[in-house]
Design an enzyme around this catalytic site. Structure first.
Site, PDB file in Angstrom:
ATOM      1  CE1 TYR A  76      -3.460  -2.695   0.079  1.00  0.00           C
ATOM      2  CE2 TYR A  76      -3.660  -2.608   2.334  1.00  0.00           C
ATOM      3  CZ  TYR A  76      -4.045  -3.108   1.273  1.00  0.00           C
ATOM      4  OH  TYR A  76      -4.870  -4.160   0.941  1.00  0.00           O
ATOM      5  CE  LYS A 136       0.591 -17.393  -2.721  1.00  0.00           C
ATOM      6  NZ  LYS A 136      -0.041 -18.697  -2.699  1.00  0.00           N
ATOM      7  CG  ASP A 188      -2.459 -19.913  -0.781  1.00  0.00           C
ATOM      8  OD1 ASP A 188      -1.744 -19.924   0.182  1.00  0.00           O
ATOM      9  OD2 ASP A 188      -2.303 -20.518  -1.755  1.00  0.00           O
ATOM     10  CG  ASP A 212      -7.071  -4.268   3.991  1.00  0.00           C
ATOM     11  OD1 ASP A 212      -7.797  -4.199   4.871  1.00  0.00           O
ATOM     12  OD2 ASP A 212      -6.924  -3.862   2.949  1.00  0.00           O
ATOM     13  CG  ASP A 242     -12.137  -6.781   6.398  1.00  0.00           C
ATOM     14  OD1 ASP A 242     -11.863  -6.247   7.417  1.00  0.00           O
ATOM     15  OD2 ASP A 242     -12.678  -5.863   5.513  1.00  0.00           O
TER      16      ASP A 242
END
Ligand code: NAD
Length: 370
Positions: free
Chosen positions: A143, A193, A226, A250, A254
């Site tokens: 970001y 990852k 994942d 993020d 959620d």
């Protein structure tokens, strides 16, 4: 001698002031019954600050945030401010506050309350007793990484975002997560990852070395993002503390939040680096937004804001027992069938925002006398 703690309250916009008003009542009550004086100062923030000061985060507000023991925010933004230029939108004020205070560790608990198990889309037995803490890196990663932007090239545009991490940025957020894991169940899941990303390789290396050097008492488990997303909905109770980067955090936070089912119940904290006295700058805020659709109706659920304050008691004000007391009082009012409109169900007593505050205070008084 009474101890003094300074709290800066930034109510913000729409339901922000309504929910933080209920927190004020808990603060006043604690100040009355404990040998701690909780001194509260207020300021405009977000859209309210644009109206009062012409910008969403004034310098004087930032200075107050830097000297306070902790900051509590309600929520910012809403349709009244959507036409503003991007740089003075309420959300820009929030991003600036986080950046200026260097709040790099975002703590998002996802816990279920027995009385609200039915609100989740998952089966009760999968989520009963769930208590996860996601620690998300908040100030770096994709970001913020440069280069970024959209370029035109031979009639086709190319968009670029850069995932970039320095070792220290990984180290410091992992350190926060290890400390929290040590206080809790002693298990930390680090999510990356590593199979396809260079930042993942560095992330895993730094976290592994930190565990070896300083936290060998904490069990460290690595997980691809994942797989983590799958496991969160398959068997969420296998997790205690999860640490991950900005974008993965993020998304996963959620996802974990919604496993619990109710937006009006979710608190959060964002912590900065410790100073020489071990004091960290910190911002506490409910996860929900300013809910313009229900503002002014006295029906907003104040419990996410109140639970954010209980996190403040534990993480910033050195009042862990009181933080736990507030959490237990929230559970108890829910067990009694008290509900605001967003979490109501047949047979429950539907309460206004103020009435939920009354019920909580009554419970706190009774529990602290018992
Ligand atoms: P929202 O969280 O404000 O509302 C989503 C839905 O949940 C609405 O139906 C709302 O009524 C309900 N809701 C939210 N909080 C509730 C509460 N405490 N009690 C009862 N019901 C509640 O999200 P949105 O509608 O997407 O955004 C509204 C505004 O809030 C936007 O301007 C957005 O940018 C802003 N926002 C701010 C923050 C923040 O301040 N940290 C976070 C998210 C969104």
């Amino acid at each position: 001698m009474a101890v003094n703690r300074k709290i800066l309250i930034l109510p913000g916009d729409y339901i922000g002031p309504e929910v933080v008003d209920q927190v004020r009542r808990v603060i006043d009550w604690l100040s009355d019954v404990r040998s701690v004086t909780l001194e509260v100062e207020d300021d405009y923030f977000g859209g309210a600050a644009v109206e009062a000061y012409g910008e969403p985060l004034a310098d004087k507000t930032l200075d107050k945030a830097k000297t306070a023991d902790a900051v509590l925010m309600g929520a910012v933004g809403g349709p009244k401010f959507d036409h503003l230029p991007r740089d003075i939108r309420p959300e820009a004020g929030l991003l600036k506050l986080r950046k200026k205070l260097d709040l790099f560790a975002n703590l998002r608990p996802a816990m279920t309350f027995d009385a609200l198990l039915g609100a989740s889309s998952l089966k009760s037995e999968v989520i009963k007793g769930l208590d996860i803490l996601i620690v998300r890196e908040l100030t770096s990663g994709i970001y913020f990484g440069e280069p970024r932007g959209i370029e035109g090239k031979e009639n086709e545009r190319i968009a670029i975002d850069t995932q970039r991490y320095r070792e220290n940025e990984i180290y410091r957020v992992a350190e926060v997560a290890f400390e929290l894991a040590r206080e809790r169940e002693g298990i930390l899941h680090s999510v990356d990852k590593e199979n396809v990303m260079a930042t993942g390789i560095l992330w895993r290396d730094v976290v592994t070395n930190l565990q070896r050097d300083r936290y060998s008492d904490v069990e460290l488990r690595h997980l691809y993002v994942d797989n983590c997303a799958m496991q969160l909905v398959r068997e969420p109770k296998q997790f205690d503390v999860i640490v991950t980067d900005n974008m993965f955090g993020d998304i996963l936070s959620d996802c974990a939040s919604m496993v619990t089912g109710s937006l009006g119940m979710l608190p959060s904290a964002s912590l900065g680096a410790p100073d020489s006295n071990g004091r960290r700058l910190a911002l506490y805020e409910p996860v929900h937004g300013s809910a313009p659709d229900i503002a002014g109706l006295n029906i907003a659920n104040p419990l996410a804001a109140i639970l954010s304050f209980s996190m403040m008691l534990k993480h910033s004000l050195d009042m862990v027992e009181d933080g736990l007391l507030v959490e237990r009082a929230v559970c108890a009012v829910l067990d009694d069938g008290m509900r605001t409109a967003d979490i109501t169900e047949p047979g429950a007593t539907e309460l206004s925002t103020d009435a939920m505050g009354d019920a909580l205070l009554e419970k706190l008084m009774r529990m602290s006398e018992a």
